[in-house]
Scaffold this active site. Sequence first.
Site, PDB file in Angstrom:
ATOM      1  N   ASP A 108       0.843  -1.189   0.000  1.00 52.12           N
ATOM      2  CA  ASP A 108       0.000   0.000   0.000  1.00 52.12           C
ATOM      3  C   ASP A 108       0.886   1.249   0.000  1.00 52.12           C
ATOM      4  OD1 ASP A 108      -2.199   1.622   0.169  1.00 52.12           O
ATOM      5  OD2 ASP A 108      -2.697   1.114   2.237  1.00 52.12           O
ATOM      6  N   ASP A 155      -3.571   2.325  -5.716  1.00 56.54           N
ATOM      7  CA  ASP A 155      -2.262   2.331  -5.055  1.00 56.54           C
ATOM      8  C   ASP A 155      -2.047   1.179  -4.088  1.00 56.54           C
ATOM      9  OD1 ASP A 155      -4.086   3.260  -3.117  1.00 56.54           O
ATOM     10  OD2 ASP A 155      -2.484   4.325  -2.062  1.00 56.54           O
ATOM     11  N   GLU A 156      -2.841   0.137  -4.172  1.00 58.51           N
ATOM     12  CA  GLU A 156      -2.645  -0.994  -3.264  1.00 58.51           C
ATOM     13  C   GLU A 156      -3.065  -2.285  -3.943  1.00 58.51           C
ATOM     14  OE1 GLU A 156      -5.300  -1.369   0.084  1.00 58.51           O
ATOM     15  OE2 GLU A 156      -6.776  -0.047  -0.857  1.00 58.51           O
TER      16      GLU A 156
END
Length: 453
Positions: free
Chosen positions: A53, A147-148
């Site tokens: 993350d 984003d993860e």
Amino acid sequence: MGPDADKHTDKHTDKHADNHQRRTTAPAEVPPPGRFSEDTLRELRRSSIMHVDMDAFFVSVELRSRPELKGRPVIVGYPADRSVVLSASYEARAFGVRSAMPMAVAARMCPSAVVIEPRHKLYYEVSGQIMAIFGSITDLVEPLSVDEAFLDVGGAIRRLGPPREIGELIRARVARELGITASVGIAASKFVAKIASTRCKPDGLLLITPEETIPYLHSLPVSALWGVGGKTVEVLARRGIRTVADVAASPLPSLRKLLGASGEHVYRLSWGIDPRPVTPVRLEKSIGAEETFATDTADDALLHRELLRLSHRTAERLRGAGMHARTVALKLRYADFSTITRSRTVSTPIDSAQLLYAVAVQLLESVGERPMTVRLVGIRAEQLEEAAHAPLQLSLDRRDDNWRAAEQALDAVTRKFGNKSVLPARLLDPANNHTANTDTANSDPAGQGNTGR
């Protein structure tokens, strides 16, 4: 995808973090490992699920070109009072600023914060680079948001080393190649890996082995469990259940009676039971868009016009994703922030803005007389199916086919000239003043990923 989530850690932060290999120093490159015996490989693969993350993603991307702002409170969001925080630096979070918070509230909490307007195209470009790094490590990558992602690195151990070293390698590459930081949680299951990444933020790594899982989980508050929100916390607290250990010690029938169908889910998580594999291909479960008005409104004409705009945005994204929807949902948020939803399942899957709009208007009318003015309106396409496998949108009304052809032509113009090049005439009304919009795509079961960036 939604906005940049705050992903803040509970403040009773575990005293076990250092004992579980939390890393906050700059990651170093990992040398090529030697060969492992089969027994060693089996042992290492017991903890090979990662949750990776990025830290304050939108802000971190912006700081690459604004290095003078590092160490200062920074907020990404539109400066209008009725807009919301999309991302906040950790310095801003120290003042209580959180994602999805109204900008006016954030400004009062942290008047010294620097506000940067979002650049979503840039964030998606960086997201593609992040996923490319993940893909170079393993084919088993399950993105949760821009984003993860979850990664299963069991098949990469021979090539790259133990999972902890692979995690450090990922952090090093993200820092070196993209100029941002990532936090990595490693465990035997997705649920525990997600907890680990949350609790080593920012810029850390936390490995929880199978033997450490139960003691670690049982040291956490009950809110750490997926699906346990504020109301559930209150219900459990009234029965004296405040920690994960309390949940684990509760009889399953009692939890079922207290929480209904989710009782067993919560009980299983309290014992670290989460058999779900990392799934590389995850279809979006819903696609939608919503709008917060500059001024609360009771104007039906304005609501209809905004529904048409949102229908076009949603339909364009449906077609771009190659998806059709079986269900259309309407969302209304009133001036007092109370929210209602209405939904309707259609007989044949659709991807047309006009068909989405027609259902949305029916849903709006079904609400009846509204008790107060409307702050926000949204539309969501749900129960998605791949267009290649969905039945044709047959209609006896030729206007439906004409609208589809027109919208497909509009898609082509938009791809070439941008999304403001051609609009339906009704949407050219200059009085249609709005300040904050959100496009959303959800592929994450409730509580599993993040609601914001």
